[in-house]
Design an enzyme around this catalytic site. Structure first.
Site, mmCIF file in Angstrom:
data_model
loop_
_atom_site.group_PDB
_atom_site.id
_atom_site.type_symbol
_atom_site.label_atom_id
_atom_site.label_comp_id
_atom_site.label_asym_id
_atom_site.label_seq_id
_atom_site.Cartn_x
_atom_site.Cartn_y
_atom_site.Cartn_z
ATOM 1 C CE LYS A 33 -0.731 0.300 4.934
ATOM 2 N NZ LYS A 33 -0.053 1.590 5.198
ATOM 3 C CB THR A 34 4.003 2.506 1.786
ATOM 4 O OG1 THR A 34 3.524 1.900 3.030
ATOM 5 C CG2 THR A 34 4.915 3.408 1.925
ATOM 6 C CG ASP A 220 -1.117 4.803 5.227
ATOM 7 O OD1 ASP A 220 -1.721 3.895 4.654
ATOM 8 O OD2 ASP A 220 -0.003 4.622 5.675
ATOM 9 C CD GLU A 221 -2.023 1.787 8.345
ATOM 10 O OE1 GLU A 221 -2.916 0.980 8.476
ATOM 11 O OE2 GLU A 221 -0.770 1.198 8.239
ATOM 12 C CD GLN A 251 -3.002 -4.944 8.382
ATOM 13 O OE1 GLN A 251 -2.123 -4.723 9.260
ATOM 14 N NE2 GLN A 251 -3.154 -4.736 7.217
ATOM 15 N NE ARG A 595 2.005 -6.752 11.518
ATOM 16 C CZ ARG A 595 1.512 -6.267 10.460
ATOM 17 N NH1 ARG A 595 2.306 -5.385 9.951
ATOM 18 N NH2 ARG A 595 0.424 -6.627 9.672
#
Length: 700
Positions: A33-34, A220-221, A251, A595
């Site tokens: 996504k980044t 973002d997020e 998340q 993770r």
């Protein structure tokens, strides 16, 4: 095809090229996504010829914002000298409020309180209201005030809905707390968001100006936005509708600080013309890890629909280890770290130990110390919360904002001048009556005491140097002029350690020395105030990382240990009778699993010492959610005797049968799932196991 699209998968490229209108990118863990975000910013600038000052990109941590800025500059290349509006919500709001806070009666030099300063102000309010801090816990009050602000409820609005004795007490404290902050020309973290929203709502001309400035907004997020952040995003995007949000409701793990995952689930309802793009290709984890994480999250009712996949191999099975106790749990983690390092070139930085609560770290730290394994604990005693660091920052805050009564209260008797608590309270009351800040009041006293004269003289000396010295040299001057350096040198070894910490603070300040003194001070204090746990993760030294699962979000490691996977611990006991909280615990488990790049471990103990007592809990339902074919179930190596009938009661076997694990020599594997014992033999020569396994269901 533009070079900016090279290396993007089709869905990432679609997200980058969808320029106009609202866009929701549902981006699974590790799905790049980044990369999509940074390439989109670069695409807007290079291909669409949008000026960088028209673009606003918001994320949640300074670390993420810094990485995004650097990546955008690398992608754009020749135009990398441009200044990009890429920051956290709080940093963005602070920057805007430096320009606009005068509409609410604040000077541009207002202070930003950290969590400790907030508690100090709350305790002051409670003291003035004659409330007992043993009966009403200040931390709980702070939490309620924070929640109110996240919901955009000021002290008047909160007072109207306060229900019950505690909330009514909070309402009184909230009102006086805000008065203390206003007098100190200070805002807390939540004020930064709420106050900017208030200004934009009350002043249409200011809103119009920022809407025209920020015509392309990227967030973002998005699943982590609270009501204030959600409203701010709406206000800024309402004119041009170019709102691009990226997130993953799977998340969303921060409801306790106001985050509402429904903001992302309801995006299409808020913006019916929105384009929805799913990023489902994972670049981080093996397929076994992804399938296991999906099996856990699939039990949640309220979620979006997606399925992550990867081009990587199936990878290692997950391991679920049943330990005897927390010491055995730690020993197992140490053995596995040593084993992986023995057969691979893994560094200690490749390993992370995740736990649900900070209380679990103690036993693990003791094990690491015994084994001589270097480790770092993220989220323990933070550098900027150390007394000597807060003392130095208080001098700087008072210099920057003379109205900061909280900073003044911290340093006025430092080193000791004989200005006691009662004297300070009397001065505060006199300053309130005069309707001025305390420092202003002290500097205009007709007959100040020698102690006050001394303090004012010291601050005047610091002020005289603040316009000529660099920030790091100003710190040296403060240390010397205040007598703080002499004080610490008189404290022996402990004082030397504190001086070393201040030297470390100086090294941080040196990166601001290229700025003009006033700008350096403002920028430094703002960035320090808004720093988070994750911003402090330093991997320069080779060490195992230990942190809570909440802190780990956004990070990745080769090897992940999720310890304490037991009912009442993870999932947390308070979630067991609340379906929404239980779903958040499951999302937290999903975050923990994803993770990992290569290998995931779950550990649970038959009993553990925690919170001062021995607990014996069932293994976590999240382990039971994992597909059996993807998990290796392991018990303690060596002979382990348990008396049981073969059916489980909690984590134990009922009386009747002796179970021996790995007694039979190399190549023997015994695993247990429910009441099934699975035995595999490789050249063991065992002929008869009936005596040891009688009464258990056995498949071989």
């Amino acid at each position: 095809m533009s070079d900016l699209l090279t290396g993007l998968n089709p869905e990432q490229a679609k997200a980058v090229k969808q320029i106009k209108g609202p866009v929701l990118v549902l981006a699974g863990a590790g799905s790049g996504k980044t990369k999509a975000l940074t390439h989109r910013v670069a695409y807007l600038v290079n291909e669409e010829k949008i000026s960088p000052d028209k673009i606003l990109a918001i994320t949640f941590t300074n670390k993420a914002a810094g990485e995004m800025r650097e990546r955008v500059k690398r992608i754009i290349g020749t135009r990398s000298n441009k200044n990009f509006n890429i920051s956290t919500f709080h940093s963005f709001c602070a920057r805007m409020l430096r320009r606009e806070a005068h509409h609410l009666g604040y000077a541009p030099s207002f202070s930003i309180l950290d969590a400790d300063d907030q508690l100090t102000a709350i305790k002051q309010a409670m003291e003035q209201l004659q409330m007992d801090t043993k009966k009403i816990v200040p931390e709980a009050v702070r939490s309620h005030i924070s929640s109110a602000k996240n919901e955009l409820l000021d002290e008047d609005a909160y007072a109207k809905i306060a229900n019950g004795a505690f909330q009514q007490a909070v309402a009184k404290i909230y009102r006086l707390y805000q008065d203390i902050l206003r007098r100190a020309q200070a805002m807390d973290f939540d004020d930064l968001l709420m106050n900017l929203v208030v200004i934009l709502q009350q002043h249409p001309e200011i809103l119009d100006r920022y809407q025209n400035q920020f015509q392309y907004i990227l967030i973002d997020e998005y699943q982590d936005t609270n009501t204030a952040q959600y409203r701010l995003s709406q206000l800024l995007a309402n004119k041009h509708h170019n709102l691009f949000v990226v997130g993953d409701d799977w998340q969303s793990i921060y409801s306790w600080r106001g985050a509402n995952f429904r903001n992302i689930l309801n995006f299409h309802s808020d913006y019916p013309d929105a384009k929805i793009i799913k990023l489902e290709q994972n670049y981080r984890s093996t397929q076994n890890i992804l399938d296991s994480a999906h099996a856990v999250i699939a039990h949640n009712k309220h979620r979006s629909d997606k399925k992550l996949w990867t081009d990587q191999t199936q990878g290692e099975l997950l391991t679920a280890y049943e330990a005897l106790n927390e010491k055995d749990e730690g020993d197992f983690v140490v053995r596995e770290i040593a084993a992986w390092r023995g057969r691979t070139n893994a560094s200690l930085n490749d390993f992370v130990i995740l736990y649900r609560t900070n209380a679990q770290s103690r036993a693990l730290e003791e094990t690491m110390l015994r084994a001589g394994i270097p480790y770092r604990v993220v989220g323990g005693v933070k550098f900027y919360e150390r007394k000597e660091i807060k003392d130095m920052l208080a001098f700087l805050k008072l210099l920057h904002n003379p109205g900061d009564n909280l900073a003044l209260g911290r340093v006025i008797n430092l080193p000791v001048r004989g200005i006691g608590k009662k004297t300070l309270q009397s001065l505060e009351q006199e300053a309130r009556i005069a309707d001025v800040g305390m420092y202003h009041y002290l500097t205009h006293l007709a007959n100040p005491t020698p102690a006050i004269q001394d303090f004012v003289a010291v601050m005047k000396k610091i002020e005289s140097k603040s316009t000529t010295l660099t920030l790091s040299r100003l710190l040296d001057f403060i240390l010397l002029t205040t007598g703080y350096q002499t004080l610490l040198k008189s404290e022996g070894i402990e004082g030397e350690t504190r001086l070393e910490n201040i030297a470390e603070l100086k090294s941080v300040m040196e990166k601001y020395d290229h700025l003009a003194p006033k700008e350096a001070l403002t920028t430094f204090l703002e960035e320090v105030a808004l720093i988070s746990d994750i911003d402090n993760v330093d991997t320069a030294d080779d060490a195992v990382t230990m942190m809570t699962m909440h802190t780990a979000k956004g990070l990745e490691f080769d090897f992940v240990f999720i310890v304490g996977a037991e009912e009442n611990l993870f999932p947390h006991s308070r979630s067991l009778f609340d379906q929404e909280e239980l779903e958040e615990e499951r999302r937290l488990c999903y975050v923990g699993i994803t993770r990992a790049r290569k290998k995931v471990y779950f550990t649970h103990a038959q009993e553990r010492l925690i919170y001062g007592s021995i607990q014996s809990n069932h293994r976590s339902r999240f382990i039971d959610d994992l597909p059996d074919e993807l998990v290796e179930f392991v018990r303690r190596s060596g002979p382990v005797s348990a008396i049981g009938s073969g059916h489980r009661t909690g984590n134990r076997l009922q009386p009747g049968v002796r179970v021996i694990h790995q007694k039979f020599g190399p190549g023997t594997v015994i695993s247990q799932s429910g009441d099934i014992i699975t035995v595999a033999f490789v050249k063991t020569g065992i002929k008869d196991l009936s005596a040891d396994l009688a009464g258990l269901k056995v498949k071989t």
